[in-house]
Scaffold this active site. Structure first.
Site, PDB file in Angstrom:
ATOM      1  N   ASP A  66     -72.152  42.482   2.633  1.00 51.69           N
ATOM      2  CA  ASP A  66     -72.972  41.330   3.006  1.00 51.69           C
ATOM      3  C   ASP A  66     -74.409  41.765   2.740  1.00 51.69           C
ATOM      4  O   ASP A  66     -74.922  42.671   3.415  1.00 51.69           O
ATOM      5  CB  ASP A  66     -72.746  41.008   4.485  1.00 51.69           C
ATOM      6  CG  ASP A  66     -73.632  39.876   4.984  1.00 51.69           C
ATOM      7  OD1 ASP A  66     -74.683  39.601   4.354  1.00 51.69           O
ATOM      8  OD2 ASP A  66     -73.283  39.277   6.011  1.00 51.69           O
ATOM      9  N   VAL A  67     -75.059  41.151   1.745  1.00 52.71           N
ATOM     10  CA  VAL A  67     -76.372  41.660   1.311  1.00 52.71           C
ATOM     11  C   VAL A  67     -77.468  41.481   2.357  1.00 52.71           C
ATOM     12  O   VAL A  67     -78.551  42.039   2.218  1.00 52.71           O
ATOM     13  CB  VAL A  67     -76.842  41.041  -0.031  1.00 52.71           C
ATOM     14  CG1 VAL A  67     -75.889  41.397  -1.160  1.00 52.71           C
ATOM     15  CG2 VAL A  67     -77.036  39.533   0.079  1.00 52.71           C
ATOM     16  N   ASN A  93     -78.114  38.372  -6.986  1.00 56.44           N
ATOM     17  CA  ASN A  93     -77.699  37.002  -7.283  1.00 56.44           C
ATOM     18  C   ASN A  93     -77.173  36.257  -6.062  1.00 56.44           C
ATOM     19  O   ASN A  93     -77.239  35.030  -6.012  1.00 56.44           O
ATOM     20  CB  ASN A  93     -76.618  37.054  -8.384  1.00 56.44           C
ATOM     21  CG  ASN A  93     -75.824  35.772  -8.483  1.00 56.44           C
ATOM     22  OD1 ASN A  93     -76.278  34.794  -9.066  1.00 56.44           O
ATOM     23  ND2 ASN A  93     -74.631  35.730  -7.881  1.00 56.44           N
ATOM     24  N   TYR A 166     -83.765  26.594   1.847  1.00 59.36           N
ATOM     25  CA  TYR A 166     -83.407  27.093   0.508  1.00 59.36           C
ATOM     26  C   TYR A 166     -84.657  27.178  -0.382  1.00 59.36           C
ATOM     27  O   TYR A 166     -84.908  28.197  -1.034  1.00 59.36           O
ATOM     28  CB  TYR A 166     -82.366  26.159  -0.114  1.00 59.36           C
ATOM     29  CG  TYR A 166     -81.827  26.622  -1.453  1.00 59.36           C
ATOM     30  CD1 TYR A 166     -80.787  27.550  -1.531  1.00 59.36           C
ATOM     31  CD2 TYR A 166     -82.343  26.119  -2.651  1.00 59.36           C
ATOM     32  CE1 TYR A 166     -80.283  27.965  -2.761  1.00 59.36           C
ATOM     33  CE2 TYR A 166     -81.841  26.532  -3.880  1.00 59.36           C
ATOM     34  CZ  TYR A 166     -80.813  27.452  -3.935  1.00 59.36           C
ATOM     35  OH  TYR A 166     -80.319  27.862  -5.157  1.00 59.36           O
ATOM     36  N   LYS A 170     -86.410  30.571  -2.139  1.00 60.39           N
ATOM     37  CA  LYS A 170     -86.600  30.798  -3.578  1.00 60.39           C
ATOM     38  C   LYS A 170     -88.088  30.925  -3.921  1.00 60.39           C
ATOM     39  O   LYS A 170     -88.454  31.694  -4.823  1.00 60.39           O
ATOM     40  CB  LYS A 170     -85.929  29.689  -4.389  1.00 60.39           C
ATOM     41  CG  LYS A 170     -84.410  29.623  -4.196  1.00 60.39           C
ATOM     42  CD  LYS A 170     -83.692  30.902  -4.621  1.00 60.39           C
ATOM     43  CE  LYS A 170     -82.178  30.744  -4.584  1.00 60.39           C
ATOM     44  NZ  LYS A 170     -81.465  31.967  -5.000  1.00 60.39           N
TER      45      LYS A 170
HETATM   46  P1  NAD Z   1     -71.656  30.395  -5.643  1.00 60.39           P
HETATM   47  O1  NAD Z   1     -71.526  29.836  -4.275  1.00 60.39           O
HETATM   48  O2  NAD Z   1     -70.521  30.227  -6.596  1.00 60.39           O
HETATM   49  O3  NAD Z   1     -72.004  31.938  -5.612  1.00 60.39           O
HETATM   50  C1  NAD Z   1     -72.808  32.536  -4.653  1.00 60.39           C
HETATM   51  C2  NAD Z   1     -72.124  33.815  -4.237  1.00 60.39           C
HETATM   52  O4  NAD Z   1     -72.981  34.536  -3.347  1.00 60.39           O
HETATM   53  C3  NAD Z   1     -70.806  33.542  -3.486  1.00 60.39           C
HETATM   54  O5  NAD Z   1     -69.799  34.360  -4.034  1.00 60.39           O
HETATM   55  C4  NAD Z   1     -71.140  33.975  -2.060  1.00 60.39           C
HETATM   56  O6  NAD Z   1     -70.014  34.498  -1.358  1.00 60.39           O
HETATM   57  C5  NAD Z   1     -72.180  35.043  -2.306  1.00 60.39           C
HETATM   58  N1  NAD Z   1     -72.994  35.310  -1.128  1.00 60.39           N
HETATM   59  C6  NAD Z   1     -73.712  34.433  -0.393  1.00 60.39           C
HETATM   60  N2  NAD Z   1     -74.311  35.085   0.622  1.00 60.39           N
HETATM   61  C7  NAD Z   1     -73.955  36.390   0.505  1.00 60.39           C
HETATM   62  C8  NAD Z   1     -74.231  37.562   1.244  1.00 60.39           C
HETATM   63  N3  NAD Z   1     -75.007  37.504   2.328  1.00 60.39           N
HETATM   64  N4  NAD Z   1     -73.719  38.732   0.828  1.00 60.39           N
HETATM   65  C9  NAD Z   1     -72.945  38.807  -0.279  1.00 60.39           C
HETATM   66  N5  NAD Z   1     -72.623  37.730  -1.007  1.00 60.39           N
HETATM   67  C10 NAD Z   1     -73.122  36.547  -0.605  1.00 60.39           C
HETATM   68  O7  NAD Z   1     -72.979  29.725  -6.237  1.00 60.39           O
HETATM   69  P2  NAD Z   1     -73.804  30.041  -7.571  1.00 60.39           P
HETATM   70  O8  NAD Z   1     -74.289  28.752  -8.044  1.00 60.39           O
HETATM   71  O9  NAD Z   1     -73.055  30.924  -8.477  1.00 60.39           O
HETATM   72  O10 NAD Z   1     -75.058  30.818  -6.950  1.00 60.39           O
HETATM   73  C11 NAD Z   1     -75.513  32.068  -7.415  1.00 60.39           C
HETATM   74  C12 NAD Z   1     -77.031  32.146  -7.273  1.00 60.39           C
HETATM   75  O11 NAD Z   1     -77.621  31.197  -8.160  1.00 60.39           O
HETATM   76  C13 NAD Z   1     -77.560  31.810  -5.883  1.00 60.39           C
HETATM   77  O12 NAD Z   1     -78.630  32.685  -5.561  1.00 60.39           O
HETATM   78  C14 NAD Z   1     -78.068  30.392  -6.033  1.00 60.39           C
HETATM   79  O13 NAD Z   1     -79.088  30.091  -5.123  1.00 60.39           O
HETATM   80  C15 NAD Z   1     -78.570  30.434  -7.460  1.00 60.39           C
HETATM   81  N6  NAD Z   1     -78.729  29.117  -8.094  1.00 60.39           N
HETATM   82  C16 NAD Z   1     -77.652  28.330  -8.385  1.00 60.39           C
HETATM   83  C17 NAD Z   1     -77.857  27.105  -8.986  1.00 60.39           C
HETATM   84  C18 NAD Z   1     -76.735  26.175  -9.366  1.00 60.39           C
HETATM   85  O14 NAD Z   1     -77.004  25.047  -9.809  1.00 60.39           O
HETATM   86  N7  NAD Z   1     -75.478  26.565  -9.241  1.00 60.39           N
HETATM   87  C19 NAD Z   1     -79.151  26.671  -9.288  1.00 60.39           C
HETATM   88  C20 NAD Z   1     -80.227  27.495  -8.966  1.00 60.39           C
HETATM   89  C21 NAD Z   1     -80.004  28.714  -8.375  1.00 60.39           C
END
Ligand code: NAD
Length: 268
Positions: A66-67, A93, A166, A170
């Site tokens: 858990d980061v 990420n 959120y 960011k």
């Molecule tokens: P996702 O939900 O598929 O992946 C996020 C992952 O992070 C999940 O596997 C989750 O279990 C993990 N996670 C969350 N909190 C955690 C913690 N405390 N410790 C360890 N793991 C943790 O969503 P995604 O879209 O792949 O998101 C990845 C990154 O991209 C995130 O930082 C998100 O904010 C960013 N992002 C996504 C989008 C989009 O449109 N999907 C847009 C902008 C930014």
């Protein structure tokens, strides 16, 4: 993906078991890196990804953490080093959303998002710097002492009603990344961010899973398609490799034009 680009290097990808993180793991592995696939709870998904990388001839390990927890992040780096060698590339990420209008947002929702999205990235960046310094330069692998990638969002610049936790996280990532880049450039540690727009992953499923929702989302995307996790993976491989050796302190926006104020398209 040219396999030689990251050959011999080790990468850690947090939140690597799904969505963008999973695509980044696959992209880095295809470019030749050994990859620590971090997961928080979905061990099966992380192991499946490791098996996929191994089947393609790569090296990977699924590692829990858990980061937002200091001791977990330290253990993640220790176990990566033991299994795959010291890290050269760290992709911070992992992220999540806990959406609510401001009147209803609880302190727990605020803290959960800031703890994972901002403090979690800071903990990983700090551990990365310590690991890069311990290992020392490896000019045979990379001109940089190490590379840190922060997963930001277009919401580092676009305000987002109902998601103040959120957007604040960011916005914080953006200045954390730039300050670290300034602090670490003389040591040849490069720190950059990627700001994805709308990417098709579980985090925003409700925004694309019906045709109606997707059509509404597309009004915000001049390029006319929802992004795929691979769009982000390609940017991550470039930023992690010596192809971008003179690049530090930037946010690379990968958003199909979402930040181009598409509302002004017909209104010049
Ligand atoms: P996702 O939900 O598929 O992946 C996020 C992952 O992070 C999940 O596997 C989750 O279990 C993990 N996670 C969350 N909190 C955690 C913690 N405390 N410790 C360890 N793991 C943790 O969503 P995604 O879209 O792949 O998101 C990845 C990154 O991209 C995130 O930082 C998100 O904010 C960013 N992002 C996504 C989008 C989009 O449109 N999907 C847009 C902008 C930014």
């Amino acid at each position: 993906m040219p396999e030689a680009l990251l050959r011999g290097q080790t990468a850690i990808v947090t939140g690597g078991s799904s969505g963008i993180g999973a695509a980044v793991c696959l992209g880095l592995a295809a470019a030749g890196a050994a990859v620590a696939v971090n997961y928080r709870s979905d061990r099966d998904a992380a192991e499946a990804l490791v098996a996929r990388i191994a089947a393609a001839g790569g090296r990977a390990a699924a590692l829990p953490a858990d980061v937002s927890r200091e001791e977990d992040v330290a253990a993640l780096f220790r176990h990566t080093e033991a299994r795959l060698g010291p890290p050269d590339i760290v992709v911070a990420n992992a992220g999540l959303q806990r959406d609510a209008a401001i009147g209803e947002m609880t302190l727990a929702q605020w803290r959960t998002v800031l703890d994972s999205n901002l403090t979690g990235q800071w903990l990983c960046a700090r551990e990365a710097v310590r690991a890069f310094r311990r290992r020392g330069p490896r000019p045979d692998l990379s001109r940089a002492l190490g590379k840190i990638l922060c997963m930001s969002s277009v919401h580092e610049v676009i305000p987002w009603a109902g998601h103040v936790n959120y957007a604040a996280s960011k916005g914080g990532v953006a200045m954390m990344m730039r300050s670290l880049a300034q602090e670490l450039a003389a040591e040849r540690i490069r720190v950059n961010a990627i700001a994805p727009g709308a990417i098709r992953t579980p985090i925003n499923r409700s925004a694309w899973e019906t045709a109606e929702a997707e059509a509404k989302l597309l009004t915000l995307i001049p390029y006319g398609r929802v992004g795929e996790p691979e769009d982000i993976a390609k940017a991550a491989v470039w930023l992690a490799s010596d192809e971008s050796d003179y690049v530090t302190g930037i946010t690379l926006t990968v958003d199909g034009g979402m930040t181009l104020y598409p509302g002004f398209q017909d209104n010049g």
